[in-house]
Design a protein around this motif. Structure first.
Motif, PDB file in Angstrom:
ATOM      1  N   ALA A  13     -61.794  -2.549  -6.657  1.00  0.00           N
ATOM      2  CA  ALA A  13     -61.661  -3.111  -8.003  1.00  0.00           C
ATOM      3  C   ALA A  13     -61.008  -4.484  -7.973  1.00  0.00           C
ATOM      4  O   ALA A  13     -61.085  -5.245  -8.937  1.00  0.00           O
ATOM      5  CB  ALA A  13     -60.860  -2.165  -8.900  1.00  0.00           C
ATOM      6  N   CYS A  14     -60.336  -4.807  -6.867  1.00  0.00           N
ATOM      7  CA  CYS A  14     -59.765  -6.136  -6.690  1.00  0.00           C
ATOM      8  C   CYS A  14     -59.911  -6.537  -5.231  1.00  0.00           C
ATOM      9  O   CYS A  14     -59.906  -5.688  -4.338  1.00  0.00           O
ATOM     10  CB  CYS A  14     -58.297  -6.176  -7.129  1.00  0.00           C
ATOM     11  N   ASP A  15     -60.041  -7.837  -5.016  1.00  0.00           N
ATOM     12  CA  ASP A  15     -60.167  -8.346  -3.649  1.00  0.00           C
ATOM     13  C   ASP A  15     -58.828  -8.427  -2.937  1.00  0.00           C
ATOM     14  O   ASP A  15     -58.755  -8.332  -1.714  1.00  0.00           O
ATOM     15  CB  ASP A  15     -60.753  -9.771  -3.682  1.00  0.00           C
ATOM     16  N   VAL A  16     -57.783  -8.617  -3.738  1.00  0.00           N
ATOM     17  CA  VAL A  16     -56.458  -8.935  -3.200  1.00  0.00           C
ATOM     18  C   VAL A  16     -55.410  -8.084  -3.904  1.00  0.00           C
ATOM     19  O   VAL A  16     -55.516  -7.820  -5.109  1.00  0.00           O
ATOM     20  CB  VAL A  16     -56.115 -10.429  -3.431  1.00  0.00           C
ATOM     21  N   TYR A  17     -54.399  -7.665  -3.148  1.00  0.00           N
ATOM     22  CA  TYR A  17     -53.219  -7.058  -3.766  1.00  0.00           C
ATOM     23  C   TYR A  17     -52.046  -7.963  -3.439  1.00  0.00           C
ATOM     24  O   TYR A  17     -51.853  -8.350  -2.286  1.00  0.00           O
ATOM     25  CB  TYR A  17     -52.982  -5.648  -3.229  1.00  0.00           C
ATOM     26  N   VAL A  71     -57.421 -10.137  -8.387  1.00  0.00           N
ATOM     27  CA  VAL A  71     -56.110  -9.850  -7.803  1.00  0.00           C
ATOM     28  C   VAL A  71     -55.417  -8.721  -8.553  1.00  0.00           C
ATOM     29  O   VAL A  71     -55.177  -8.824  -9.764  1.00  0.00           O
ATOM     30  CB  VAL A  71     -55.208 -11.105  -7.823  1.00  0.00           C
ATOM     31  N   CYS A  72     -55.094  -7.637  -7.854  1.00  0.00           N
ATOM     32  CA  CYS A  72     -54.308  -6.546  -8.443  1.00  0.00           C
ATOM     33  C   CYS A  72     -52.861  -6.993  -8.529  1.00  0.00           C
ATOM     34  O   CYS A  72     -52.272  -7.432  -7.527  1.00  0.00           O
ATOM     35  CB  CYS A  72     -54.413  -5.279  -7.593  1.00  0.00           C
ATOM     36  N   ILE A  73     -52.282  -6.861  -9.719  1.00  0.00           N
ATOM     37  CA  ILE A  73     -50.928  -7.356  -9.961  1.00  0.00           C
ATOM     38  C   ILE A  73     -50.175  -6.378 -10.844  1.00  0.00           C
ATOM     39  O   ILE A  73     -50.672  -5.941 -11.871  1.00  0.00           O
ATOM     40  CB  ILE A  73     -50.970  -8.762 -10.606  1.00  0.00           C
ATOM     41  N   GLN A  74     -48.964  -5.973 -10.420  1.00  0.00           N
ATOM     42  CA  GLN A  74     -48.157  -5.067 -11.223  1.00  0.00           C
ATOM     43  C   GLN A  74     -47.547  -5.804 -12.406  1.00  0.00           C
ATOM     44  O   GLN A  74     -46.945  -6.876 -12.242  1.00  0.00           O
ATOM     45  CB  GLN A  74     -47.045  -4.436 -10.376  1.00  0.00           C
ATOM     46  N   THR A  75     -47.697  -5.231 -13.592  1.00  0.00           N
ATOM     47  CA  THR A  75     -47.158  -5.842 -14.796  1.00  0.00           C
ATOM     48  C   THR A  75     -45.649  -5.650 -14.862  1.00  0.00           C
ATOM     49  O   THR A  75     -45.098  -4.715 -14.279  1.00  0.00           O
ATOM     50  CB  THR A  75     -47.806  -5.233 -16.050  1.00  0.00           C
ATOM     51  N   GLY A  76     -44.988  -6.559 -15.562  1.00  0.00           N
ATOM     52  CA  GLY A  76     -43.537  -6.464 -15.724  1.00  0.00           C
ATOM     53  C   GLY A  76     -42.760  -6.869 -14.497  1.00  0.00           C
ATOM     54  O   GLY A  76     -41.597  -6.490 -14.340  1.00  0.00           O
ATOM     55  N   THR A  77     -43.378  -7.672 -13.617  1.00  0.00           N
ATOM     56  CA  THR A  77     -42.716  -8.071 -12.372  1.00  0.00           C
ATOM     57  C   THR A  77     -42.714  -9.590 -12.226  1.00  0.00           C
ATOM     58  O   THR A  77     -43.469 -10.302 -12.892  1.00  0.00           O
ATOM     59  CB  THR A  77     -43.445  -7.470 -11.153  1.00  0.00           C
ATOM     60  N   THR A  78     -41.876 -10.075 -11.326  1.00  0.00           N
ATOM     61  CA  THR A  78     -41.826 -11.513 -11.062  1.00  0.00           C
ATOM     62  C   THR A  78     -43.118 -11.997 -10.413  1.00  0.00           C
ATOM     63  O   THR A  78     -43.427 -13.194 -10.452  1.00  0.00           O
ATOM     64  CB  THR A  78     -40.651 -11.858 -10.127  1.00  0.00           C
ATOM     65  N   THR A  79     -43.877 -11.085  -9.820  1.00  0.00           N
ATOM     66  CA  THR A  79     -45.090 -11.491  -9.112  1.00  0.00           C
ATOM     67  C   THR A  79     -46.144 -12.073 -10.043  1.00  0.00           C
ATOM     68  O   THR A  79     -46.980 -12.873  -9.610  1.00  0.00           O
ATOM     69  CB  THR A  79     -45.690 -10.302  -8.334  1.00  0.00           C
ATOM     70  N   GLU A  80     -46.147 -11.676 -11.301  1.00  0.00           N
ATOM     71  CA  GLU A  80     -47.120 -12.209 -12.247  1.00  0.00           C
ATOM     72  C   GLU A  80     -46.991 -13.724 -12.396  1.00  0.00           C
ATOM     73  O   GLU A  80     -47.966 -14.468 -12.287  1.00  0.00           O
ATOM     74  CB  GLU A  80     -46.953 -11.543 -13.616  1.00  0.00           C
ATOM     75  N   LEU A  81     -45.766 -14.174 -12.659  1.00  0.00           N
ATOM     76  CA  LEU A  81     -45.541 -15.609 -12.843  1.00  0.00           C
ATOM     77  C   LEU A  81     -45.727 -16.364 -11.530  1.00  0.00           C
ATOM     78  O   LEU A  81     -46.310 -17.453 -11.501  1.00  0.00           O
ATOM     79  CB  LEU A  81     -44.135 -15.853 -13.397  1.00  0.00           C
ATOM     80  N   ASN A  82     -45.245 -15.784 -10.430  1.00  0.00           N
ATOM     81  CA  ASN A  82     -45.422 -16.432  -9.126  1.00  0.00           C
ATOM     82  C   ASN A  82     -46.894 -16.640  -8.813  1.00  0.00           C
ATOM     83  O   ASN A  82     -47.304 -17.693  -8.303  1.00  0.00           O
ATOM     84  CB  ASN A  82     -44.798 -15.583  -8.009  1.00  0.00           C
ATOM     85  N   LEU A  83     -47.703 -15.624  -9.109  1.00  0.00           N
ATOM     86  CA  LEU A  83     -49.138 -15.695  -8.848  1.00  0.00           C
ATOM     87  C   LEU A  83     -49.778 -16.816  -9.657  1.00  0.00           C
ATOM     88  O   LEU A  83     -50.542 -17.633  -9.127  1.00  0.00           O
ATOM     89  CB  LEU A  83     -49.790 -14.357  -9.186  1.00  0.00           C
ATOM     90  N   ALA A  84     -49.456 -16.848 -10.960  1.00  0.00           N
ATOM     91  CA  ALA A  84     -50.019 -17.887 -11.831  1.00  0.00           C
ATOM     92  C   ALA A  84     -49.608 -19.273 -11.360  1.00  0.00           C
ATOM     93  O   ALA A  84     -50.434 -20.205 -11.322  1.00  0.00           O
ATOM     94  CB  ALA A  84     -49.561 -17.647 -13.270  1.00  0.00           C
ATOM     95  N   ASP A  85     -48.347 -19.423 -10.977  1.00  0.00           N
ATOM     96  CA  ASP A  85     -47.850 -20.722 -10.503  1.00  0.00           C
ATOM     97  C   ASP A  85     -48.576 -21.157  -9.234  1.00  0.00           C
ATOM     98  O   ASP A  85     -48.981 -22.317  -9.100  1.00  0.00           O
ATOM     99  CB  ASP A  85     -46.348 -20.658 -10.229  1.00  0.00           C
ATOM    100  N   PHE A  86     -48.726 -20.236  -8.285  1.00  0.00           N
ATOM    101  CA  PHE A  86     -49.343 -20.567  -7.000  1.00  0.00           C
ATOM    102  C   PHE A  86     -50.786 -21.032  -7.185  1.00  0.00           C
ATOM    103  O   PHE A  86     -51.205 -22.046  -6.608  1.00  0.00           O
ATOM    104  CB  PHE A  86     -49.294 -19.354  -6.070  1.00  0.00           C
ATOM    105  N   PHE A  87     -51.549 -20.308  -7.987  1.00  0.00           N
ATOM    106  CA  PHE A  87     -52.949 -20.680  -8.172  1.00  0.00           C
ATOM    107  C   PHE A  87     -53.080 -21.980  -8.971  1.00  0.00           C
ATOM    108  O   PHE A  87     -53.942 -22.811  -8.677  1.00  0.00           O
ATOM    109  CB  PHE A  87     -53.716 -19.537  -8.847  1.00  0.00           C
ATOM    110  N   ARG A  88     -52.222 -22.161  -9.959  1.00  0.00           N
ATOM    111  CA  ARG A  88     -52.293 -23.384 -10.750  1.00  0.00           C
ATOM    112  C   ARG A  88     -51.942 -24.613  -9.909  1.00  0.00           C
ATOM    113  O   ARG A  88     -52.654 -25.624  -9.936  1.00  0.00           O
ATOM    114  CB  ARG A  88     -51.354 -23.292 -11.958  1.00  0.00           C
ATOM    115  N   VAL A  89     -50.846 -24.515  -9.158  1.00  0.00           N
ATOM    116  CA  VAL A  89     -50.411 -25.648  -8.330  1.00  0.00           C
ATOM    117  C   VAL A  89     -51.477 -26.033  -7.308  1.00  0.00           C
ATOM    118  O   VAL A  89     -51.660 -27.215  -6.990  1.00  0.00           O
ATOM    119  CB  VAL A  89     -49.079 -25.306  -7.619  1.00  0.00           C
TER     120      VAL A  89
END
Length: 339
Positions: free
Chosen positions: A189-193, A147-165
């Motif tokens: 380089a990534c399957d998902v953005y 998963v391509c993820i921009q650093t320094g954004t709220t999307t990082e934590l949201n992504l981790a939460d979604f996959f963990r839950v």
């Protein structure tokens, strides 16, 4: 995604920047003769330079409206490109006077960083984009994906939460800018953005073959996006806040770029008269001339006009109003009274 030390450092920078300057932000902008506005590094429809190098877009329009209200010239803006990592330090240090780039209003950014969000100009939520060749129709099928993820954004934590839950694994591919994400994603380089769904739509619109890419139906977060300023200068926060409110209220009240000159002379509607300055002294309350809202709305039209011309359904971005419709049309847009 972020730490209290990082936030505390930015908050301290903001305090130092405020202490170092005896001028209010309004005085600084007027003295400089231009507004320094932090925008993205380039996101089609929201903030990106056109073929002539002139910045255009939904967020850009907010900057131009504020410049028009304060300086009488919507073009008197110095646009400063910022990444997810640099945007907050640029605002805290005083490099920019306001930030207007797909930035989510959160508790920690408001309280710990010491920023004031002037309102919400786009109600959004985080989504996922995939190449249709993957045969994926739901985010619940993404276990094991890169998963391509921009650093320094709220999307990082949201992504981790979604996959963990949901008991799924993923491999993050960190990137700094949307351009880098686009390059990495298209190169495989990534399957998902993943990012705000509006940003995914904007990114997809710039692809050579946008139809080959699908935005999955799941929205995994609330992302209220809006302009931000430094805390401690209430006058400046009020100017940015009520400029945005003027754009929103103008649409509700039927004030457009086509009729504003006529309506500014006076109408039978007291709310319009107060907002446009033919009655009352609203402008003087925060140090601007009585026609500040006329100038702001004239810069690019009301909220609906700006939406339609930059990211609406008839543009390559193709976004429906949805939650960003007026409250009278089933959306969340609602400007407080001009009185």
């Amino acid at each position: 995604m972020k730490t209290s030390v990082f936030y505390g450092t930015l908050a301290a920078s903001a305090l130092l920047a405020g202490a170092a300057s005896a001028q209010s932000t309004l005085e600084t902008v007027q003295s400089n003769g231009e507004l320094s506005c932090g925008v993205s590094t380039g996101l089609a429809g929201f903030s990106a330079p056109d073929a002539n190098g002139v910045w255009q877009g939904f967020d850009v329009a907010v900057c131009r409206a504020v410049a028009a209200a304060v300086l009488g010239d919507p073009m008197a803006v110095n646009f400063v490109s910022t990444t997810g990592q640099t945007r907050f330090s640029a605002l805290a240090s005083g490099e920019i006077d306001m930030l207007a780039r797909n930035t989510t209003w959160t508790f920690s950014r408001d309280v710990d960083l010491g920023f004031t969000f002037a309102g919400v100009n786009y109600y959004d939520g985080q989504g996922f984009m995939v190449n249709r060749e993957l045969g994926v129709s739901s985010a619940m099928e993404l276990s094991g994906a890169t998963v391509c993820i921009q650093t320094g954004t709220t999307t990082e934590l949201n992504l981790a939460d979604f996959f963990r839950v949901n008991g799924m694994d993923y491999e993050p591919v960190p990137i700094e800018t949307n351009a880098e994400a686009q390059q990495q994603y298209l190169a495989g380089a990534c399957d998902v953005y993943t990012k705000d769904s509006s940003g995914l739509a904007a990114t997809r619109a710039s692809f050579p073959e946008p139809g080959n890419h699908a935005i999955l139906p799941e929205i995994i977060s609330k992302e209220p996006l809006g302009p931000a300023v430094r805390q401690g200068d209430d006058q400046w926060a009020d100017i940015v806040r009520w400029t945005l409110n003027a754009l929103i209220a103008a649409e509700e009240l039927g004030v457009t770029s086509a009729n504003i000159e006529e309506l500014a002379a006076g109408t039978d509607n007291p709310e319009i008269n107060r907002m446009l300055g033919s009655a009352g002294e609203l402008g003087a309350m925060f140090g601007l001339e009585s026609d500040w809202a006329v100038r702001a709305i004239s810069a690019g039209g009301n909220y609906g006009e700006i939406f339609a011309s930059t990211i609406g359904e008839q543009t390559p971005i193709g976004l429906a109003r949805g939650l960003n419709a007026q409250w009278t049309q089933g959306g969340l847009l609602y400007a407080p009274p001009f009185r």
